[in-house]
Design a protein around this motif. Sequence first.
Motif, short mmCIF file in Angstrom:
data_model
loop_
_atom_site.label_atom_id
_atom_site.label_comp_id
_atom_site.label_asym_id
_atom_site.label_seq_id
_atom_site.Cartn_x
_atom_site.Cartn_y
_atom_site.Cartn_z
N LEU A 133 3.92 -5.77 3.16
CA LEU A 133 3.77 -6.66 4.32
C LEU A 133 3.58 -8.06 3.78
O LEU A 133 2.72 -8.29 2.92
CB LEU A 133 2.53 -6.28 5.13
N TYR B 287 6.46 -6.01 17.04
CA TYR B 287 5.22 -6.76 16.72
C TYR B 287 5.44 -7.84 15.65
O TYR B 287 4.97 -8.98 15.79
CB TYR B 287 4.16 -5.77 16.23
N ASN B 288 6.14 -7.51 14.60
CA ASN B 288 6.16 -8.36 13.41
C ASN B 288 6.75 -9.76 13.60
O ASN B 288 6.17 -10.74 13.11
CB ASN B 288 6.87 -7.64 12.25
N ARG C 15 -4.68 -2.49 11.58
CA ARG C 15 -4.06 -1.63 12.61
C ARG C 15 -3.40 -0.42 11.98
O ARG C 15 -3.55 0.71 12.43
CB ARG C 15 -2.98 -2.41 13.37
N ILE C 16 -2.63 -0.69 10.93
CA ILE C 16 -1.88 0.39 10.27
C ILE C 16 -2.85 1.41 9.66
O ILE C 16 -2.62 2.62 9.68
CB ILE C 16 -0.92 -0.20 9.21
N MET D 151 11.36 -5.61 9.14
CA MET D 151 10.83 -4.50 8.33
C MET D 151 12.03 -3.71 7.82
O MET D 151 12.62 -2.90 8.55
CB MET D 151 9.89 -3.60 9.17
N ARG E 25 -1.11 8.80 11.95
CA ARG E 25 0.06 9.50 11.41
C ARG E 25 0.08 9.56 9.89
O ARG E 25 0.90 10.25 9.30
CB ARG E 25 1.35 8.85 11.94
N HIS E 26 -0.82 8.81 9.26
CA HIS E 26 -0.88 8.88 7.80
C HIS E 26 -2.32 8.81 7.30
O HIS E 26 -3.23 8.47 8.04
CB HIS E 26 0.02 7.83 7.14
N LEU F 193 -2.76 -6.85 10.62
CA LEU F 193 -1.79 -5.75 10.77
C LEU F 193 -2.18 -4.58 9.88
O LEU F 193 -2.10 -3.41 10.30
CB LEU F 193 -0.37 -6.23 10.45
N ASP G 1 -3.91 4.11 11.97
CA ASP G 1 -2.84 4.93 12.55
C ASP G 1 -3.02 6.38 12.09
O ASP G 1 -3.03 6.66 10.89
CB ASP G 1 -1.49 4.38 12.07
N ALA H 36 7.96 -0.09 16.30
CA ALA H 36 6.69 -0.81 16.43
C ALA H 36 6.74 -2.10 15.63
O ALA H 36 6.34 -3.18 16.10
CB ALA H 36 5.52 0.06 15.96
N ALA H 37 7.29 -2.01 14.41
CA ALA H 37 7.38 -3.19 13.55
C ALA H 37 8.30 -4.24 14.17
O ALA H 37 7.99 -5.43 14.17
CB ALA H 37 7.89 -2.78 12.16
N PHE I 126 4.69 7.13 2.22
CA PHE I 126 5.13 5.79 2.60
C PHE I 126 4.68 4.80 1.53
O PHE I 126 3.57 4.93 0.98
CB PHE I 126 4.47 5.33 3.90
N TYR J 45 0.85 -1.19 0.00
CA TYR J 45 0.00 0.00 0.00
C TYR J 45 0.89 1.24 0.00
O TYR J 45 2.09 1.18 0.31
CB TYR J 45 -0.94 0.03 1.23
N VAL K 79 8.10 4.13 13.83
CA VAL K 79 7.34 3.14 13.07
C VAL K 79 8.11 1.81 13.03
O VAL K 79 7.53 0.73 13.27
CB VAL K 79 7.09 3.66 11.63
N GLN L 221 4.64 0.56 1.70
CA GLN L 221 5.04 -0.55 2.55
C GLN L 221 4.56 -1.87 1.97
O GLN L 221 3.44 -1.97 1.46
CB GLN L 221 4.45 -0.38 3.96
C1 LIG Z 1 3.68 3.80 7.64
C2 LIG Z 1 3.48 2.95 8.87
C3 LIG Z 1 3.90 1.64 8.88
C4 LIG Z 1 3.73 0.83 10.01
N1 LIG Z 1 4.17 -0.46 10.00
C5 LIG Z 1 3.99 -1.25 11.09
C6 LIG Z 1 4.42 -2.61 11.10
O1 LIG Z 1 4.99 -3.14 10.13
N2 LIG Z 1 4.19 -3.33 12.23
C7 LIG Z 1 3.59 -2.80 13.34
O2 LIG Z 1 3.40 -3.51 14.34
N3 LIG Z 1 3.21 -1.50 13.36
C8 LIG Z 1 3.39 -0.73 12.27
N4 LIG Z 1 2.99 0.59 12.29
C9 LIG Z 1 2.46 1.12 13.55
C10 LIG Z 1 0.99 0.77 13.74
O3 LIG Z 1 0.19 1.56 12.86
C11 LIG Z 1 0.56 1.02 15.20
O4 LIG Z 1 0.94 2.30 15.60
C12 LIG Z 1 1.23 0.03 16.11
O5 LIG Z 1 0.93 -1.26 15.67
C13 LIG Z 1 0.75 0.20 17.56
O6 LIG Z 1 -0.63 0.06 17.59
P1 LIG Z 1 -1.46 0.33 18.93
O7 LIG Z 1 -1.20 1.76 19.28
O8 LIG Z 1 -2.88 0.04 18.54
O9 LIG Z 1 -0.90 -0.63 19.93
C14 LIG Z 1 3.13 1.39 11.17
C15 LIG Z 1 2.71 2.73 11.15
C16 LIG Z 1 2.89 3.52 10.03
C17 LIG Z 1 2.44 4.95 10.06
#
Ligand SMILES: Cc1cc2nc3c(=O)[nH]c(=O)nc-3n(C[C@H](O)[C@H](O)[C@H](O)COP(=O)(O)O)c2cc1C
Length: 141
Positions: free
Chosen positions: A51, A30-31, A64-65, A92, A70-71, A61, A68, A26-27, A47, A7, A23, A49
Amino acid sequence: MLVRLIYASRSLAPIDNDLTEKVLAAARSYNPAHGITGVLCYSDAIFVQALEGGREEVNRLYARIQSDPRHKELTLLDYAEIGARRFSDWTMGRVRLDKINLSLLLKYSDKASFDPFCATGRATAALLDELAAAGAITVRG
Ligand SMILES: Cc1cc2nc3c(=O)[nH]c(=O)nc-3n(C[C@H](O)[C@H](O)[C@H](O)COP(=O)(O)O)c2cc1C
Protein backbone atom coordinates in the motif's frame (compact mmCIF):
# COMPACT_ATOMS: atom_id res chain seq x y z
CA MET A 1 4.75 12.67 2.69
CA LEU A 2 4.62 9.28 0.99
CA VAL A 3 5.06 5.90 2.64
CA ARG A 4 4.92 2.31 1.42
CA LEU A 5 3.69 -0.49 3.65
CA ILE A 6 4.05 -4.17 2.79
CA TYR A 7 2.43 -6.98 4.76
CA ALA A 8 1.64 -10.65 4.35
CA SER A 9 -1.37 -12.56 5.66
CA ARG A 10 -2.98 -15.97 5.48
CA SER A 11 -6.45 -16.29 4.01
CA LEU A 12 -9.05 -18.18 6.03
CA ALA A 13 -10.67 -19.57 2.88
CA PRO A 14 -8.85 -20.77 -0.23
CA ILE A 15 -8.16 -17.72 -2.39
CA ASP A 16 -10.27 -17.95 -5.53
CA ASN A 17 -11.34 -15.46 -8.17
CA ASP A 18 -14.48 -14.54 -6.27
CA LEU A 19 -12.48 -13.54 -3.17
CA THR A 20 -9.86 -11.54 -5.06
CA GLU A 21 -12.59 -9.76 -7.06
CA LYS A 22 -14.37 -8.75 -3.86
CA VAL A 23 -11.15 -7.45 -2.30
CA LEU A 24 -10.18 -5.59 -5.47
CA ALA A 25 -13.67 -4.11 -5.80
CA ALA A 26 -13.31 -2.68 -2.28
CA ALA A 27 -9.90 -1.31 -3.25
CA ARG A 28 -11.24 0.23 -6.46
CA SER A 29 -14.01 2.05 -4.66
CA TYR A 30 -11.94 3.27 -1.68
CA ASN A 31 -8.33 3.76 -2.77
CA PRO A 32 -8.53 6.43 -5.52
CA ALA A 33 -10.34 8.96 -3.30
CA HIS A 34 -7.75 8.37 -0.57
CA GLY A 35 -4.69 8.62 -2.80
CA ILE A 36 -3.74 4.97 -2.28
CA THR A 37 -2.02 2.87 -4.94
CA GLY A 38 -0.48 -0.57 -4.65
CA VAL A 39 -0.41 -4.21 -5.59
CA LEU A 40 -2.08 -7.32 -4.21
CA CYS A 41 -0.14 -10.56 -4.71
CA TYR A 42 -1.67 -13.89 -3.80
CA SER A 43 -1.28 -17.64 -3.98
CA ASP A 44 -4.08 -20.03 -3.06
CA ALA A 45 -3.54 -19.31 0.64
CA ILE A 46 -1.39 -16.21 1.16
CA PHE A 47 -1.75 -12.51 0.46
CA VAL A 48 1.11 -10.04 0.09
CA GLN A 49 0.01 -6.47 -0.36
CA ALA A 50 1.86 -3.19 -0.87
CA LEU A 51 0.00 0.00 0.00
CA GLU A 52 1.47 3.38 -0.86
CA GLY A 53 0.22 6.90 -0.31
CA GLY A 54 0.12 9.52 2.42
CA ARG A 55 1.22 8.24 5.83
CA GLU A 56 -2.09 8.85 7.58
CA GLU A 57 -4.12 7.34 4.75
CA VAL A 58 -1.91 4.25 4.50
CA ASN A 59 -1.98 3.73 8.28
CA ARG A 60 -5.76 4.14 8.38
CA LEU A 61 -6.34 1.68 5.52
CA TYR A 62 -3.97 -0.85 7.07
CA ALA A 63 -5.99 -0.67 10.30
CA ARG A 64 -9.18 -1.42 8.32
CA ILE A 65 -7.52 -4.29 6.49
CA GLN A 66 -6.15 -5.69 9.78
CA SER A 67 -9.66 -6.05 11.16
CA ASP A 68 -10.92 -7.86 8.04
CA PRO A 69 -12.04 -11.35 9.17
CA ARG A 70 -11.14 -12.93 5.84
CA HIS A 71 -7.46 -13.19 6.75
CA LYS A 72 -5.22 -13.74 9.78
CA GLU A 73 -1.58 -13.60 10.92
CA LEU A 74 -1.08 -10.20 9.32
CA THR A 75 2.66 -9.65 9.40
CA LEU A 76 4.15 -6.26 8.70
CA LEU A 77 7.10 -6.88 6.37
CA ASP A 78 8.26 -3.41 5.43
CA TYR A 79 7.32 0.19 6.16
CA ALA A 80 9.28 2.99 4.52
CA GLU A 81 9.10 6.64 3.66
CA ILE A 82 9.48 6.84 -0.10
CA GLY A 83 10.44 9.61 -2.51
CA ALA A 84 8.19 8.34 -5.30
CA ARG A 85 5.51 5.73 -5.80
CA ARG A 86 6.40 2.42 -7.40
CA PHE A 87 2.80 1.39 -8.18
CA SER A 88 1.32 4.69 -9.33
CA ASP A 89 -0.28 2.98 -12.36
CA TRP A 90 -2.49 0.80 -10.18
CA THR A 91 -5.40 1.60 -7.84
CA MET A 92 -4.60 -1.96 -6.75
CA GLY A 93 -2.75 -4.13 -9.24
CA ARG A 94 -2.78 -7.90 -8.96
CA VAL A 95 -0.16 -10.62 -9.30
CA ARG A 96 -0.51 -14.36 -8.82
CA LEU A 97 2.52 -15.52 -6.86
CA ASP A 98 2.45 -18.93 -8.57
CA LYS A 99 2.71 -17.26 -11.98
CA ILE A 100 5.87 -15.30 -11.29
CA ASN A 101 8.74 -15.99 -13.66
CA LEU A 102 10.95 -18.67 -12.08
CA SER A 103 14.26 -16.88 -12.55
CA LEU A 104 12.88 -13.75 -10.93
CA LEU A 105 11.60 -15.83 -8.04
CA LEU A 106 14.90 -17.60 -7.53
CA LYS A 107 16.66 -14.27 -7.37
CA TYR A 108 14.91 -13.57 -4.05
CA SER A 109 14.00 -17.00 -2.73
CA ASP A 110 15.90 -20.09 -1.61
CA LYS A 111 13.25 -22.30 -3.21
CA ALA A 112 11.12 -22.26 -6.34
CA SER A 113 8.15 -20.70 -4.62
CA PHE A 114 7.94 -17.45 -2.70
CA ASP A 115 7.08 -17.54 1.01
CA PRO A 116 6.87 -13.98 2.36
CA PHE A 117 6.72 -15.32 5.94
CA CYS A 118 10.25 -16.67 5.51
CA ALA A 119 11.73 -13.96 3.28
CA THR A 120 13.11 -10.67 4.58
CA GLY A 121 10.96 -7.58 4.10
CA ARG A 122 13.71 -6.18 1.95
CA ALA A 123 13.63 -9.19 -0.41
CA THR A 124 9.84 -8.94 -0.69
CA ALA A 125 10.02 -5.21 -1.44
CA ALA A 126 12.71 -5.85 -4.07
CA LEU A 127 10.62 -8.61 -5.69
CA LEU A 128 7.58 -6.31 -5.89
CA ASP A 129 9.76 -3.56 -7.41
CA GLU A 130 10.95 -5.99 -10.07
CA LEU A 131 7.42 -7.20 -10.82
CA ALA A 132 6.40 -3.60 -11.49
CA ALA A 133 9.47 -2.98 -13.65
CA ALA A 134 8.92 -6.23 -15.59
CA GLY A 135 5.30 -5.38 -16.42
CA ALA A 136 4.06 -8.41 -14.46
CA ILE A 137 1.33 -6.51 -12.62
CA THR A 138 -2.14 -6.71 -14.14
CA VAL A 139 -5.43 -5.06 -13.40
CA ARG A 140 -7.44 -8.22 -13.99
CA GLY A 141 -6.32 -11.75 -13.28
C1 LIG B 1 -6.03 -9.03 1.52
C2 LIG B 1 -6.98 -7.87 1.57
C3 LIG B 1 -6.64 -6.67 0.97
C4 LIG B 1 -7.51 -5.57 1.00
N1 LIG B 1 -7.15 -4.41 0.38
C5 LIG B 1 -7.98 -3.34 0.42
C6 LIG B 1 -7.63 -2.10 -0.19
O1 LIG B 1 -6.58 -1.94 -0.82
N2 LIG B 1 -8.53 -1.08 -0.09
C7 LIG B 1 -9.72 -1.19 0.56
O2 LIG B 1 -10.49 -0.22 0.63
N3 LIG B 1 -10.08 -2.37 1.13
C8 LIG B 1 -9.25 -3.43 1.07
N4 LIG B 1 -9.62 -4.62 1.66
C9 LIG B 1 -10.97 -4.71 2.24
C10 LIG B 1 -11.02 -4.12 3.64
O3 LIG B 1 -10.37 -5.00 4.56
C11 LIG B 1 -12.49 -3.89 4.07
O4 LIG B 1 -13.22 -5.06 3.87
C12 LIG B 1 -13.11 -2.80 3.25
O5 LIG B 1 -12.32 -1.65 3.38
C13 LIG B 1 -14.54 -2.50 3.72
O6 LIG B 1 -14.50 -2.17 5.07
P1 LIG B 1 -15.85 -1.93 5.91
O7 LIG B 1 -16.58 -3.25 5.84
O8 LIG B 1 -15.36 -1.56 7.28
O9 LIG B 1 -16.56 -0.83 5.20
C14 LIG B 1 -8.76 -5.71 1.65
C15 LIG B 1 -9.10 -6.92 2.26
C16 LIG B 1 -8.24 -8.00 2.21
C17 LIG B 1 -8.65 -9.30 2.86
